[in-house]
Design a protein around this motif. Structure first.
Motif, PDB file in Angstrom:
ATOM      1  N   HIS A   1       3.312   5.310   9.267  1.00 54.75           N
ATOM      2  CA  HIS A   1       4.694   5.317   9.753  1.00 54.75           C
ATOM      3  C   HIS A   1       5.662   5.235   8.570  1.00 54.75           C
ATOM      4  CE1 HIS A   1       8.126   4.490  12.362  1.00 54.75           C
ATOM      5  NE2 HIS A   1       8.420   3.466  11.570  1.00 54.75           N
ATOM      6  N   ALA A   2       5.349   4.363   7.597  1.00 55.54           N
ATOM      7  CA  ALA A   2       6.208   4.230   6.419  1.00 55.54           C
ATOM      8  C   ALA A   2       6.189   5.498   5.569  1.00 55.54           C
ATOM      9  CB  ALA A   2       5.770   3.025   5.586  1.00 55.54           C
ATOM     10  N   ILE A   3       5.030   6.116   5.445  1.00 55.19           N
ATOM     11  CA  ILE A   3       4.928   7.356   4.670  1.00 55.19           C
ATOM     12  C   ILE A   3       5.755   8.458   5.308  1.00 55.19           C
ATOM     13  CG2 ILE A   3       3.353   9.223   4.021  1.00 55.19           C
ATOM     14  CD1 ILE A   3       1.216   7.030   3.577  1.00 55.19           C
ATOM     15  N   ARG A   4       5.651   8.601   6.635  1.00 51.92           N
ATOM     16  CA  ARG A   4       6.454   9.614   7.326  1.00 51.92           C
ATOM     17  C   ARG A   4       7.933   9.385   7.102  1.00 51.92           C
ATOM     18  NH1 ARG A   4       2.134   9.242  11.053  1.00 51.92           N
ATOM     19  NH2 ARG A   4       3.120   7.513  12.153  1.00 51.92           N
ATOM     20  N   GLY A   5       8.349   8.128   7.100  1.00 52.23           N
ATOM     21  CA  GLY A   5       9.753   7.823   6.837  1.00 52.23           C
ATOM     22  C   GLY A   5      10.177   8.213   5.438  1.00 52.23           C
ATOM     23  N   SER A   6       9.324   7.938   4.454  1.00 54.25           N
ATOM     24  CA  SER A   6       9.643   8.297   3.072  1.00 54.25           C
ATOM     25  C   SER A   6       9.744   9.810   2.899  1.00 54.25           C
ATOM     26  CB  SER A   6       8.590   7.735   2.121  1.00 54.25           C
ATOM     27  OG  SER A   6       8.627   6.330   2.090  1.00 54.25           O
ATOM     28  N   VAL A   7       8.818  10.540   3.523  1.00 54.28           N
ATOM     29  CA  VAL A   7       8.841  12.000   3.431  1.00 54.28           C
ATOM     30  C   VAL A   7      10.100  12.547   4.100  1.00 54.28           C
ATOM     31  CG1 VAL A   7       7.682  14.119   4.168  1.00 54.28           C
ATOM     32  CG2 VAL A   7       6.333  12.205   3.260  1.00 54.28           C
ATOM     33  N   ALA A   8      10.435  12.027   5.275  1.00 54.37           N
ATOM     34  CA  ALA A   8      11.605  12.513   6.018  1.00 54.37           C
ATOM     35  C   ALA A   8      12.901  12.264   5.262  1.00 54.37           C
ATOM     36  CB  ALA A   8      11.657  11.847   7.390  1.00 54.37           C
ATOM     37  N   ARG A   9      12.960  11.166   4.526  1.00 53.80           N
ATOM     38  CA  ARG A   9      14.182  10.828   3.784  1.00 53.80           C
ATOM     39  C   ARG A   9      14.195  11.407   2.376  1.00 53.80           C
ATOM     40  NH1 ARG A   9      13.129   6.027   6.646  1.00 53.80           N
ATOM     41  NH2 ARG A   9      12.008   5.127   4.870  1.00 53.80           N
TER      42      ARG A   9
ATOM     43  N   ARG B   1      12.164  10.703  -0.076  1.00 48.98           N
ATOM     44  CA  ARG B   1      11.830   9.692  -1.082  1.00 48.98           C
ATOM     45  C   ARG B   1      10.395   9.821  -1.574  1.00 48.98           C
ATOM     46  NH1 ARG B   1      14.825   4.498   1.815  1.00 48.98           N
ATOM     47  NH2 ARG B   1      16.950   5.306   1.606  1.00 48.98           N
ATOM     48  N   ALA B   2       9.693  10.847  -1.140  1.00 48.53           N
ATOM     49  CA  ALA B   2       8.337  11.119  -1.610  1.00 48.53           C
ATOM     50  C   ALA B   2       8.285  12.561  -2.094  1.00 48.53           C
ATOM     51  CB  ALA B   2       7.328  10.898  -0.491  1.00 48.53           C
ATOM     52  N   VAL B   3       7.619  12.794  -3.218  1.00 53.33           N
ATOM     53  CA  VAL B   3       7.573  14.142  -3.781  1.00 53.33           C
ATOM     54  C   VAL B   3       6.447  14.963  -3.177  1.00 53.33           C
ATOM     55  CG1 VAL B   3       8.622  13.396  -5.942  1.00 53.33           C
ATOM     56  CG2 VAL B   3       6.130  13.388  -5.726  1.00 53.33           C
ATOM     57  N   GLU B   4       5.539  14.320  -2.438  1.00 54.14           N
ATOM     58  CA  GLU B   4       4.424  15.013  -1.811  1.00 54.14           C
ATOM     59  C   GLU B   4       4.601  15.016  -0.291  1.00 54.14           C
ATOM     60  OE1 GLU B   4       0.665  13.873  -4.578  1.00 54.14           O
ATOM     61  OE2 GLU B   4       1.662  12.207  -3.570  1.00 54.14           O
ATOM     62  N   ASP B   5       3.840  15.866   0.393  1.00 53.93           N
ATOM     63  CA  ASP B   5       3.919  15.881   1.852  1.00 53.93           C
ATOM     64  C   ASP B   5       3.024  14.797   2.446  1.00 53.93           C
ATOM     65  OD1 ASP B   5       1.224  16.878   2.037  1.00 53.93           O
ATOM     66  OD2 ASP B   5       1.976  18.913   1.735  1.00 53.93           O
ATOM     67  N   GLU B   6       3.192  14.569   3.733  1.00 54.48           N
ATOM     68  CA  GLU B   6       2.491  13.492   4.417  1.00 54.48           C
ATOM     69  C   GLU B   6       0.977  13.626   4.312  1.00 54.48           C
ATOM     70  OE1 GLU B   6       1.804  12.046   9.028  1.00 54.48           O
ATOM     71  OE2 GLU B   6       3.705  13.016   8.490  1.00 54.48           O
ATOM     72  N   GLU B   7       0.457  14.838   4.487  1.00 56.21           N
ATOM     73  CA  GLU B   7      -0.987  15.047   4.474  1.00 56.21           C
ATOM     74  C   GLU B   7      -1.585  14.736   3.104  1.00 56.21           C
ATOM     75  OE1 GLU B   7       1.250  17.179   5.631  1.00 56.21           O
ATOM     76  OE2 GLU B   7       0.869  16.930   7.774  1.00 56.21           O
ATOM     77  N   THR B   8      -0.871  15.119   2.039  1.00 54.11           N
ATOM     78  CA  THR B   8      -1.373  14.873   0.684  1.00 54.11           C
ATOM     79  C   THR B   8      -1.447  13.384   0.398  1.00 54.11           C
ATOM     80  OG1 THR B   8      -0.455  16.982  -0.086  1.00 54.11           O
ATOM     81  CG2 THR B   8      -0.964  15.322  -1.762  1.00 54.11           C
ATOM     82  N   ILE B   9      -0.407  12.663   0.790  1.00 52.80           N
ATOM     83  CA  ILE B   9      -0.395  11.217   0.558  1.00 52.80           C
ATOM     84  C   ILE B   9      -1.457  10.537   1.407  1.00 52.80           C
ATOM     85  CG2 ILE B   9       0.992   9.115   0.708  1.00 52.80           C
ATOM     86  CD1 ILE B   9       3.482  10.892   0.283  1.00 52.80           C
TER      87      ILE B   9
ATOM     88  N   ALA C   1       0.833  -1.211   0.000  1.00 54.23           N
ATOM     89  CA  ALA C   1       0.000   0.000   0.000  1.00 54.23           C
ATOM     90  C   ALA C   1       0.863   1.254   0.000  1.00 54.23           C
ATOM     91  CB  ALA C   1      -0.926  -0.016   1.215  1.00 54.23           C
ATOM     92  N   HIS C   2       1.890   1.275   0.825  1.00 52.83           N
ATOM     93  CA  HIS C   2       2.811   2.416   0.893  1.00 52.83           C
ATOM     94  C   HIS C   2       3.458   2.674  -0.461  1.00 52.83           C
ATOM     95  CE1 HIS C   2       7.128   3.570   1.317  1.00 52.83           C
ATOM     96  NE2 HIS C   2       6.594   4.596   1.939  1.00 52.83           N
ATOM     97  N   ALA C   3       3.902   1.613  -1.144  1.00 55.74           N
ATOM     98  CA  ALA C   3       4.588   1.766  -2.428  1.00 55.74           C
ATOM     99  C   ALA C   3       3.698   2.444  -3.459  1.00 55.74           C
ATOM    100  CB  ALA C   3       5.051   0.396  -2.938  1.00 55.74           C
ATOM    101  N   PHE C   4       2.427   2.057  -3.521  1.00 58.76           N
ATOM    102  CA  PHE C   4       1.514   2.668  -4.486  1.00 58.76           C
ATOM    103  C   PHE C   4       1.145   4.093  -4.090  1.00 58.76           C
ATOM    104  CE2 PHE C   4       0.961  -1.730  -5.844  1.00 58.76           C
ATOM    105  CZ  PHE C   4       0.846  -1.580  -7.223  1.00 58.76           C
ATOM    106  N   LEU C   5       0.980   4.338  -2.816  1.00 57.80           N
ATOM    107  CA  LEU C   5       0.622   5.683  -2.362  1.00 57.80           C
ATOM    108  C   LEU C   5       1.689   6.704  -2.727  1.00 57.80           C
ATOM    109  CD1 LEU C   5      -0.911   4.811   1.104  1.00 57.80           C
ATOM    110  CD2 LEU C   5      -2.076   6.136  -0.670  1.00 57.80           C
ATOM    111  N   VAL C   6       2.952   6.375  -2.492  1.00 54.93           N
ATOM    112  CA  VAL C   6       4.007   7.358  -2.769  1.00 54.93           C
ATOM    113  C   VAL C   6       4.201   7.554  -4.270  1.00 54.93           C
ATOM    114  CG1 VAL C   6       5.212   6.974  -0.588  1.00 54.93           C
ATOM    115  CG2 VAL C   6       5.878   5.655  -2.604  1.00 54.93           C
ATOM    116  N   CYS C   7       3.638   6.649  -5.081  1.00 54.17           N
ATOM    117  CA  CYS C   7       3.690   6.821  -6.534  1.00 54.17           C
ATOM    118  C   CYS C   7       2.454   7.526  -7.078  1.00 54.17           C
ATOM    119  CB  CYS C   7       3.862   5.465  -7.214  1.00 54.17           C
ATOM    120  SG  CYS C   7       5.546   4.834  -7.137  1.00 54.17           S
TER     121      CYS C   7
END
Length: 290
Positions: A51-59, A61-69, A22-28
């Motif tokens: 938790h995984a999304i916050r980690g991707s945003v912090a590192r 690795r995500a082009v959007e912010d946590e709230e948008t994802i 789920a995390h992989a598709f969301l960040v894409c």
């Protein structure tokens, strides 16, 4: 043809693998409907994904912010939420009856044009497709643990899977930033068949007193350039998971996959690896062996 990503993806099963998918598709950029069995599991699955999304945003690795994802994530118990999905991935435990029931429910909930994948690591895609209306739209998407860091996805082709479905599955994997390998349906596919066989032999070596788990793993990491030894990997996957796969492969491919007594004994004692704090290593100190 340009790579394509479904706008709305569903995942049934919000455990470690399902939440990672789920995390992989969301960040894409896809919207995600994640199905779990009850309210407690819904909450746990949502927490795991966030938790995984916050980690991707912090590192970065995500082009959007946590709230948008997070706004694209829905976690519910009712499979009716899958009705608008273009792709649904079954990620429930490796138990035949559980997968059969999940696939029947998915088939009844989704539109005829939706494609359906199983994240099984060993079971026959052709047999699983028999629980779905229009089995030609069913294929395997075998992700690896942990999903965000893994580079490989096995695209498994059932007897009735359409070539166009396989092509689309490979494009989806590419958009996720991973590499697809195409495997014709066979017990254990390529990765589990080879990986489990190596892991079982390593367990037999411990059982026979050939060497310690640490030295067996070091031999494969330093001598053969494996990123992780087979016994530490068994601890990460879960000894119960490995036992279930080995039993299945032994029933289909013969005694070379028969689980060692040591594996059965450890599972019976609840020594399942990292998730219980002890397997072939002591994980009680945290994420790494003590």
């Amino acid at each position: 043809m340009e790579p394509e990503m479904p706008r709305h993806v569903g995942v049934v099963g919000g455990g470690r693998m399902g939440s990672g998918i789920a995390h992989a598709f969301l960040v894409c950029g896809s919207s995600m409907t994640l199905i779990e069995a009850d309210a407690a599991r819904v909450a746990a699955a949502r927490d795991g994904v966030m938790h995984a999304i916050r980690g991707s945003v912090a590192r970065g690795r995500a082009v959007e912010d946590e709230e948008t994802i997070a706004a694209r994530l829905t976690v519910v118990t009712d499979v009716a939420g899958l009705a608008g999905c273009g792709l649904v991935i079954e990620a429930v435990p490796e138990i035949g009856e559980v997968k059969h029931l999940a696939l029947q429910a998915i088939s009844a909930a989704v539109k005829p044009s939706a494609i359906i994948a199983s994240n099984t690591s060993s079971m026959s895609i052709s047999e699983l497709a028999g629980f779905v209306t229009s089995p030609e739209r069913v294929f395997g998407l075998h992700f690896f643990n942990p999903v965000p860091a893994s580079q490989l996805v096995e695209v498994v082709v059932g007897r009735e899977t359409l070539p166009a479905t396989v092509d689309r599955a490979r494009r989806i994997v590419e958009v996720l930033g991973k590499t697809a390998v195409t495997i014709n349906d066979s017990p254990g596919f390529a990765s589990s068949r080879l990986g489990v066989l190596l892991g079982l032999e390593a367990i037999r070596m411990v059982e026979e007193g050939v060497a310690t788990p640490e030295d067996i793993d070091a031999a494969m990491v330093l001598g053969y350039k494996h990123p992780i030894g087979p016994l530490k990997l068994t601890d990460l996957v879960g000894l119960d998971v490995r036992l279930g796969i080995a039993d299945y492969l032994a029933s289909r491919l013969g005694d070379r996959f028969a689980p060692p007594r040591l594996l059965r004994d450890k599972v019976a004692r609840g020594e399942l690896g990292r998730k219980t704090g002890h397997g072939f290593y002591d994980w009680s100190a945290g994420d790494g062996p003590a």
